[in-house]
Write a protein that holds these residues in place. Structure first.
Motif, PDB file in Angstrom:
ATOM      1  N   ASP A  23       0.837  -1.205   0.000  1.00 13.31           N
ATOM      2  CA  ASP A  23       0.000   0.000   0.000  1.00 13.31           C
ATOM      3  C   ASP A  23       0.872   1.256   0.000  1.00 13.31           C
ATOM      4  OD1 ASP A  23      -2.239  -1.568  -0.010  1.00 13.31           O
ATOM      5  OD2 ASP A  23      -2.638  -1.365   2.142  1.00 13.31           O
TER       6      ASP A  23
ATOM      7  N   ASP B 293       1.177   3.964  -3.065  1.00  8.49           N
ATOM      8  CA  ASP B 293       0.814   5.359  -2.799  1.00  8.49           C
ATOM      9  C   ASP B 293       1.976   6.306  -3.076  1.00  8.49           C
ATOM     10  OD1 ASP B 293      -1.716   4.624  -2.044  1.00  8.49           O
ATOM     11  OD2 ASP B 293      -1.273   4.596   0.104  1.00  8.49           O
ATOM     12  N   THR B 294       3.192   5.828  -2.877  1.00  8.00           N
ATOM     13  CA  THR B 294       4.382   6.668  -3.052  1.00  8.00           C
ATOM     14  C   THR B 294       4.750   6.809  -4.522  1.00  8.00           C
ATOM     15  OG1 THR B 294       5.228   5.959  -0.894  1.00  8.00           O
ATOM     16  CG2 THR B 294       6.807   6.978  -2.418  1.00  8.00           C
TER      17      THR B 294
ATOM     18  N   HIS C 242       3.124   6.550  -7.858  1.00  5.03           N
ATOM     19  CA  HIS C 242       1.867   6.465  -8.601  1.00  5.03           C
ATOM     20  C   HIS C 242       2.132   6.075 -10.062  1.00  5.03           C
ATOM     21  CE1 HIS C 242      -0.466   8.249  -5.353  1.00  5.03           C
ATOM     22  NE2 HIS C 242       0.507   9.146  -5.215  1.00  5.03           N
TER      23      HIS C 242
END
Length: 224
Positions: A115, A119-120, A122
């Motif tokens: 996750d 999220d870091t 993209h």
């Protein structure tokens, strides 16, 4: 402490023992895949199960990780140890502990890493995939494996004073192999999968690797 030197006769016998189950699982997977496209009733039931699992995804991830990253790899490792005459019988306590380790590491730690990684970094392009693989292998994996071996040292009733040396020794032996296996191949497969499927793809690919890790984490204590 001894380096890992595989007993190839026992390794081959373990592979032969495991082969029918692997072939059976592959046959079931192929049959389900065919039936999903060929039979509407099968498709409807499988879609229903999938929707139900999505409603309880966390429970499902912990359960799948406990079995595929804990119980099955440990039973394979213990089978190898019995055939190589370093163990007399299956240790059910160890299998229970490994199941808990697999559930926590897969359902909690690795899921959180995926996750955070997604999220870091993209996007779905090649450059983003490279960044995710590099983060996974160079930033996450070294402390993760170090913590894993340290925890396993304690769970295997190793002496606390020996933990730093034992952990660093195992890490120096296993980390380059991990970079070769996962960094060179498996991580690319994982990060090219749909985000929701990454934890399950990683779980499937890691079964035999976890078996090696569980054996490696116990071999030095059992040889004393």
């Amino acid at each position: 402490m001894q380096s890992f030197r595989p007993d190839y006769t026992a390794l081959k016998q373990t592979a032969r023992d495991f082969l029918p189950y692997a072939v059976g699982a592959a046959a079931v997977a192929a049959s389900v895949d065919y039936s999903y496209d060929a039979f509407p009733c099968v498709k409807g039931n499988l879609d229903l199960v999938r929707d139900m699992l999505k409603q309880h995804q966390t429970f499902y991830e912990y359960s799948a990780s406990g079995i595929a990253l804990g119980l099955i790899p440990d039973l394979l490792a213990q089978r190898y140890e019995i055939l190589s005459k370093t163990r007399e019988k299956i240790d059910l306590r160890r299998s229970a502990v490994m199941s808990a380790v697999g559930a926590i590491s897969g359902g909690l730690i690795i899921r959180q890493m995926f996750d955070f990684n997604l999220d870091t970094f993209h996007g779905s392009g090649f450059s983003q995939t490279v960044k995710r693989v590099l983060f996974d292998q160079l930033v996450f994996t070294p402390p993760y494996l170090g913590s894993f071996f340290a925890a396993m040292h304690i769970l295997n009733r190793g002496k606390l004073k020996d933990m730093p040396y034992a952990t660093l020794k195992k890490l120096s032996e296993v980390l380059p192999v991990n970079w070769l296996v996962f960094g060179g191949c498996f991580s690319w497969i994982i990060y090219l999968s749909p985000p929701d499927a990454m934890i399950y793809v990683q779980t499937a690919l890691a079964v035999l690797w976890r078996s090696f890790l569980y054996h490696k984490s116990s071999v030095d204590q059992s040889s004393k």
